[in-house]
Design a protein around this motif. Structure first.
Motif, short mmCIF file in Angstrom:
data_model
loop_
_atom_site.label_atom_id
_atom_site.label_comp_id
_atom_site.label_asym_id
_atom_site.label_seq_id
_atom_site.Cartn_x
_atom_site.Cartn_y
_atom_site.Cartn_z
N ILE A 1 0.84 -1.21 0.00
CA ILE A 1 0.00 0.00 0.00
C ILE A 1 0.86 1.25 0.00
O ILE A 1 0.64 2.17 -0.78
N MET A 2 1.89 1.27 0.85
CA MET A 2 2.76 2.46 0.93
C MET A 2 3.52 2.65 -0.37
O MET A 2 3.64 3.77 -0.88
N LEU A 3 4.04 1.58 -0.93
CA LEU A 3 4.78 1.69 -2.19
C LEU A 3 3.86 2.08 -3.34
O LEU A 3 4.26 2.86 -4.21
N ALA A 4 2.65 1.56 -3.36
CA ALA A 4 1.69 1.93 -4.41
C ALA A 4 1.38 3.42 -4.34
O ALA A 4 1.25 4.08 -5.37
N ALA A 5 1.31 3.95 -3.13
CA ALA A 5 1.08 5.39 -2.97
C ALA A 5 2.23 6.20 -3.54
O ALA A 5 2.06 7.34 -3.97
N ALA A 6 3.43 5.59 -3.58
CA ALA A 6 4.60 6.26 -4.14
C ALA A 6 4.73 6.02 -5.64
O ALA A 6 5.65 6.50 -6.28
N GLY A 7 3.79 5.22 -6.19
CA GLY A 7 3.84 4.94 -7.62
C GLY A 7 4.64 3.70 -7.98
O GLY A 7 4.98 3.49 -9.14
N VAL A 8 4.97 2.88 -6.98
CA VAL A 8 5.73 1.66 -7.21
C VAL A 8 4.77 0.48 -7.07
O VAL A 8 4.24 0.23 -6.00
N ASP A 9 4.57 -0.22 -8.17
CA ASP A 9 3.64 -1.35 -8.20
C ASP A 9 4.38 -2.65 -7.98
O ASP A 9 5.06 -3.14 -8.88
N LEU A 10 4.27 -3.21 -6.78
CA LEU A 10 4.89 -4.49 -6.47
C LEU A 10 3.86 -5.41 -5.83
O LEU A 10 2.94 -4.94 -5.16
N THR A 11 4.04 -6.69 -6.00
CA THR A 11 3.22 -7.67 -5.30
C THR A 11 3.84 -7.91 -3.91
O THR A 11 4.99 -7.50 -3.66
N GLU A 12 3.11 -8.61 -3.06
CA GLU A 12 3.66 -8.94 -1.75
C GLU A 12 4.93 -9.78 -1.88
O GLU A 12 5.90 -9.55 -1.15
N ALA A 13 4.95 -10.71 -2.82
CA ALA A 13 6.13 -11.54 -3.03
C ALA A 13 7.33 -10.69 -3.47
O ALA A 13 8.46 -10.90 -3.02
N GLN A 14 7.07 -9.72 -4.35
CA GLN A 14 8.15 -8.84 -4.80
C GLN A 14 8.66 -7.97 -3.65
O GLN A 14 9.86 -7.72 -3.55
N VAL A 15 7.75 -7.51 -2.80
CA VAL A 15 8.16 -6.72 -1.63
C VAL A 15 9.08 -7.56 -0.75
O VAL A 15 10.13 -7.09 -0.31
N GLU A 16 8.69 -8.80 -0.50
CA GLU A 16 9.53 -9.67 0.33
C GLU A 16 10.90 -9.89 -0.31
O GLU A 16 11.91 -9.95 0.39
N ASP A 17 10.94 -9.98 -1.63
CA ASP A 17 12.19 -10.23 -2.33
C ASP A 17 13.05 -8.98 -2.49
O ASP A 17 14.27 -9.02 -2.27
N LEU A 18 12.43 -7.86 -2.86
CA LEU A 18 13.18 -6.65 -3.21
C LEU A 18 13.36 -5.66 -2.07
O LEU A 18 14.37 -4.95 -2.02
N VAL A 19 12.39 -5.57 -1.17
CA VAL A 19 12.42 -4.53 -0.14
C VAL A 19 12.89 -5.08 1.20
O VAL A 19 13.66 -4.44 1.90
N ASP A 20 12.43 -6.26 1.56
CA ASP A 20 12.76 -6.87 2.85
C ASP A 20 14.19 -7.40 2.80
O ASP A 20 14.44 -8.56 2.46
N GLU A 21 15.13 -6.55 3.15
CA GLU A 21 16.55 -6.88 2.99
C GLU A 21 16.99 -8.08 3.81
O GLU A 21 17.85 -8.85 3.39
N ASN A 22 16.45 -8.25 5.01
CA ASN A 22 16.87 -9.39 5.84
C ASN A 22 15.89 -10.56 5.74
O ASN A 22 16.05 -11.55 6.45
#
Length: 124
Positions: free
Chosen positions: A82-103
């Motif tokens: 939701i926060m990333l979509a508000a910034a104009g970044v379209d990611l799925t939950e799986a992509q968030v876990e892979d790309l954003v969740d560094e640890n």
């Protein structure tokens, strides 16, 4: 407990406004200069980037805290979408876990969101 749709829509609108306000200077810099726009992908690839100004950090923190209504100190991947979509970044939950969740702990901390938005995301 399911929340009513008008409440969720109002919450998303608030997060969108806060996130957009924080990211506007980042987007404007790239739009103002073709050289800056060309340099951004190279900086993201090297993962070397400047920290956003304190004003932007404060607004992003406000949006993060708004979504973290239970004060856990992190967002779930669904909340981060939701926060990333508000910034104009379209990611799925799986992509968030892979790309954003560094640890890769399933908890998206504020620093991970800021790093992704300022260093790696291709903002509109």
């Amino acid at each position: 407990m399911r929340l009513p749709l008008p409440f969720l829509l109002a919450r998303m609108a608030t997060v969108a406004a806060l996130t957009a306000a924080a990211l506007l200077p980042l987007n404007s810099a790239a739009l103002a200069s073709p050289a800056a726009a060309a340099a951004r992908p190279a900086a993201a690839a090297a993962k070397e980037c400047d920290d956003p100004p304190p004003e932007q950090i404060a607004v992003l923190q406000k949006a993060f805290n708004y979504l973290d209504s239970e004060h856990k100190g992190y967002l779930t991947p669904a909340e981060a979408v939701i926060m990333l979509a508000a910034a104009g970044v379209d990611l799925t939950e799986a992509q968030v876990e892979d790309l954003v969740d560094e640890n890769h702990d399933g908890k998206i901390e504020f620093a991970e969101i800021v790093h992704y938005l300022t260093c790696e995301a291709e903002l509109p």
